[in-house]
Design a protein around this motif. Structure first.
Motif, PDB file in Angstrom:
ATOM      1  N   ASP A   1       0.768  -1.477  -0.390  1.00 13.72           N
ATOM      2  CA  ASP A   1       0.008  -0.066   0.506  1.00 13.72           C
ATOM      3  C   ASP A   1       1.395   1.673  -0.096  1.00 13.72           C
ATOM      4  OD1 ASP A   1      -1.894  -1.164   0.055  1.00 13.72           O
ATOM      5  OD2 ASP A   1      -2.620  -1.143   1.955  1.00 13.72           O
ATOM      6  N   ARG A   2       2.085   1.401   0.485  1.00 11.85           N
ATOM      7  CA  ARG A   2       3.015   2.202   0.772  1.00 11.85           C
ATOM      8  C   ARG A   2       3.503   2.751  -0.765  1.00 11.85           C
ATOM      9  NH1 ARG A   2       4.951  -0.213   5.094  1.00 11.85           N
ATOM     10  NH2 ARG A   2       6.682   0.188   4.432  1.00 11.85           N
ATOM     11  N   ASN A   3       4.123   1.133  -1.663  1.00 17.11           N
ATOM     12  CA  ASN A   3       4.434   1.251  -2.637  1.00 17.11           C
ATOM     13  C   ASN A   3       3.141   2.207  -3.932  1.00 17.11           C
ATOM     14  OD1 ASN A   3       6.394   0.481  -1.740  1.00 17.11           O
ATOM     15  ND2 ASN A   3       6.283  -1.238  -2.789  1.00 17.11           N
ATOM     16  N   ILE A   4       1.665   2.281  -3.436  1.00 11.43           N
ATOM     17  CA  ILE A   4       0.618   2.981  -4.448  1.00 11.43           C
ATOM     18  C   ILE A   4       1.205   4.590  -4.423  1.00 11.43           C
ATOM     19  CG2 ILE A   4      -1.512   3.960  -4.435  1.00 11.43           C
ATOM     20  CD1 ILE A   4      -0.802   1.002  -5.251  1.00 11.43           C
ATOM     21  N   PHE A   5       1.992   4.644  -3.073  1.00 12.05           N
ATOM     22  CA  PHE A   5       1.864   6.150  -3.190  1.00 12.05           C
ATOM     23  C   PHE A   5       3.225   6.499  -3.958  1.00 12.05           C
ATOM     24  CE2 PHE A   5      -0.821   5.750   0.325  1.00 12.05           C
ATOM     25  CZ  PHE A   5      -1.607   6.728  -0.199  1.00 12.05           C
ATOM     26  N   THR A   6       3.864   6.342  -4.245  1.00 13.92           N
ATOM     27  CA  THR A   6       5.310   5.721  -4.684  1.00 13.92           C
ATOM     28  C   THR A   6       5.938   5.722  -6.556  1.00 13.92           C
ATOM     29  OG1 THR A   6       6.792   4.285  -3.938  1.00 13.92           O
ATOM     30  CG2 THR A   6       6.891   6.790  -2.667  1.00 13.92           C
ATOM     31  N   ASP A   7       5.064   4.598  -6.517  1.00 15.77           N
ATOM     32  CA  ASP A   7       4.944   3.894  -8.046  1.00 15.77           C
ATOM     33  C   ASP A   7       4.767   4.760  -9.080  1.00 15.77           C
ATOM     34  OD1 ASP A   7       6.330   1.697  -6.791  1.00 15.77           O
ATOM     35  OD2 ASP A   7       4.517   0.150  -6.543  1.00 15.77           O
ATOM     36  N   ASP A   8       3.434   5.327  -8.746  1.00 16.59           N
ATOM     37  CA  ASP A   8       2.961   6.530  -9.872  1.00 16.59           C
ATOM     38  C   ASP A   8       2.073   7.192  -8.838  1.00 16.59           C
ATOM     39  OD1 ASP A   8       1.000   7.106 -11.735  1.00 16.59           O
ATOM     40  OD2 ASP A   8       0.097   5.349 -12.570  1.00 16.59           O
ATOM     41  N   GLU A   9       3.007   8.453  -9.263  1.00 18.67           N
ATOM     42  CA  GLU A   9       2.966   8.967  -9.110  1.00 18.67           C
ATOM     43  C   GLU A   9       1.020   9.584  -8.697  1.00 18.67           C
ATOM     44  OE1 GLU A   9       3.854  13.895  -8.515  1.00 18.67           O
ATOM     45  OE2 GLU A   9       5.801  12.879  -8.604  1.00 18.67           O
ATOM     46  N   ALA A  10       0.470  10.169 -10.444  1.00 24.58           N
ATOM     47  CA  ALA A  10      -0.817  10.485 -10.852  1.00 24.58           C
ATOM     48  C   ALA A  10      -1.851   9.399 -10.025  1.00 24.58           C
ATOM     49  CB  ALA A  10      -1.041   9.962 -12.544  1.00 24.58           C
ATOM     50  N   VAL A  11      -1.776   8.704  -9.441  1.00 30.08           N
ATOM     51  CA  VAL A  11      -2.271   7.602  -9.134  1.00 30.08           C
ATOM     52  C   VAL A  11      -2.081   7.998  -7.083  1.00 30.08           C
ATOM     53  CG1 VAL A  11      -2.471   5.527  -7.467  1.00 30.08           C
ATOM     54  CG2 VAL A  11      -2.101   5.276 -10.200  1.00 30.08           C
ATOM     55  N   GLY A  12      -1.321   8.630  -6.728  1.00 30.09           N
ATOM     56  CA  GLY A  12      -0.901   8.975  -5.240  1.00 30.09           C
ATOM     57  C   GLY A  12      -2.242   9.930  -5.452  1.00 30.09           C
ATOM     58  N   ARG A  13      -1.891  11.514  -6.231  1.00 35.07           N
ATOM     59  CA  ARG A  13      -3.019  12.456  -6.166  1.00 35.07           C
ATOM     60  C   ARG A  13      -4.003  11.887  -6.807  1.00 35.07           C
ATOM     61  NH1 ARG A  13       1.712  13.927 -10.389  1.00 35.07           N
ATOM     62  NH2 ARG A  13      -0.240  13.708 -11.683  1.00 35.07           N
ATOM     63  N   ALA A  14      -4.080  11.069  -6.872  1.00 41.14           N
ATOM     64  CA  ALA A  14      -5.644  11.210  -6.876  1.00 41.14           C
ATOM     65  C   ALA A  14      -6.320  10.023  -5.969  1.00 41.14           C
ATOM     66  CB  ALA A  14      -6.188   9.889  -8.068  1.00 41.14           C
ATOM     67  N   PHE A  15      -5.423   9.632  -5.331  1.00 39.89           N
ATOM     68  CA  PHE A  15      -6.163  10.091  -3.790  1.00 39.89           C
ATOM     69  C   PHE A  15      -6.136  10.751  -2.711  1.00 39.89           C
ATOM     70  CE2 PHE A  15      -4.923   5.223  -4.552  1.00 39.89           C
ATOM     71  CZ  PHE A  15      -5.634   3.658  -3.835  1.00 39.89           C
ATOM     72  N   LEU A  16      -4.784  11.715  -2.634  1.00 38.56           N
ATOM     73  CA  LEU A  16      -5.067  13.082  -2.341  1.00 38.56           C
ATOM     74  C   LEU A  16      -6.026  13.788  -2.614  1.00 38.56           C
ATOM     75  CD1 LEU A  16      -1.330  13.775  -1.515  1.00 38.56           C
ATOM     76  CD2 LEU A  16      -2.696  12.805   0.007  1.00 38.56           C
ATOM     77  N   ASN A  17      -6.984  13.922  -3.872  1.00 37.53           N
ATOM     78  CA  ASN A  17      -7.980  14.580  -3.814  1.00 37.53           C
ATOM     79  C   ASN A  17      -9.138  14.575  -3.765  1.00 37.53           C
ATOM     80  OD1 ASN A  17      -6.001  16.240  -5.820  1.00 37.53           O
ATOM     81  ND2 ASN A  17      -5.850  15.335  -8.105  1.00 37.53           N
ATOM     82  N   ASP A  18      -8.956  12.604  -3.993  1.00 40.53           N
ATOM     83  CA  ASP A  18     -10.497  11.515  -2.971  1.00 40.53           C
ATOM     84  C   ASP A  18     -10.897  12.445  -1.297  1.00 40.53           C
ATOM     85  OD1 ASP A  18     -11.006  10.624  -5.787  1.00 40.53           O
ATOM     86  OD2 ASP A  18     -10.495   8.833  -5.326  1.00 40.53           O
ATOM     87  N   ALA A  19      -9.554  12.219  -0.956  1.00 41.77           N
ATOM     88  CA  ALA A  19      -9.762  12.548   0.407  1.00 41.77           C
ATOM     89  C   ALA A  19      -9.948  14.325   0.771  1.00 41.77           C
ATOM     90  CB  ALA A  19      -8.049  12.012   1.028  1.00 41.77           C
ATOM     91  N   LYS A  20      -9.717  15.012   0.191  1.00 43.73           N
ATOM     92  CA  LYS A  20      -9.690  16.644  -0.148  1.00 43.73           C
ATOM     93  C   LYS A  20     -11.094  16.612  -0.749  1.00 43.73           C
ATOM     94  CE  LYS A  20      -5.454  19.075  -1.351  1.00 43.73           C
ATOM     95  NZ  LYS A  20      -4.857  19.646  -2.176  1.00 43.73           N
ATOM     96  N   GLU A  21     -11.920  16.058  -1.282  1.00 41.73           N
ATOM     97  CA  GLU A  21     -13.467  15.717  -2.056  1.00 41.73           C
ATOM     98  C   GLU A  21     -14.363  15.669  -0.827  1.00 41.73           C
ATOM     99  OE1 GLU A  21     -16.971  16.732  -3.883  1.00 41.73           O
ATOM    100  OE2 GLU A  21     -14.309  17.588  -3.546  1.00 41.73           O
TER     101      GLU A  21
END
Length: 163
Positions: free
Chosen positions: A31-51
């Motif tokens: 799960d930690r690797n999700i945030f570093t393997d693909d920056e776009a995926v990490g940004r999408a998770f952050l945007n979902d959390a913000k929303e």
């Protein structure tokens, strides 16, 4: 907990938040690797959390209380009873057995064994006790909470589209 997340989302850059998330030792490595393997995926998770927290933590907290509170609102029993009634109605529709009737919602549950947010036993419980063994339960040995959604997205979407 949610107020802290709101503060982090408001005051830290996305780059810094992704770096912080990739170092969260409470998460399994997959799960930690999700945030570093693909920056776009990490940004999408952050945007979902913000929303999810855009209007504050109140709406999120109230929804969680409704779903997880046994005192006044019996979410589990309501879901189980409604699913059972739909199965009975479909089986007896027009006097014949129609178990594969499309009016019964097809439910697929996917769960990663490494999930630290929701134990796999919860999915098994819902599958057996709420859905009465109906639907599909698929478990993945080397997936966590986040990695499952990202790495098995095709299987999840295929399941939803299947007739």
């Amino acid at each position: 907990r949610f107020i802290l997340l709101q503060i982090l989302l408001r005051f830290f850059s996305q780059k810094r938040l992704l770096e912080m998330a990739s170092n969260m030792t409470a998460l399994p490595e997959v799960d930690r690797n999700i945030f570093t393997d693909d920056e776009a995926v990490g940004r999408a998770f952050l945007n979902d959390a913000k929303e999810a927290l855009r209007q504050g933590s109140g709406p999120f907290t109230r929804e969680a209380k409704v779903v997880f509170n046994n005192a006044g609102f019996y979410f589990e029993r309501s879901l189980r009873d409604n699913f059972a009634m739909m199965k009975i109605a479909a089986q007896t529709k027009n006097g014949r057995n129609q178990r594969q009737d499309t009016s019964i919602p097809r439910v697929s549950i996917f769960h990663g064994h490494l999930d630290v947010n929701v134990p796999p036993s919860h999915s098994r419980y819902v599958h057996e006790n709420v859905l009465g063994g109906g639907g599909n339960l698929t478990e993945f040995a080397n997936m966590g909470h986040l990695s499952l959604v990202v790495k098995k997205a095709d299987a999840i979407l295929e399941s939803a589209a299947r007739k």
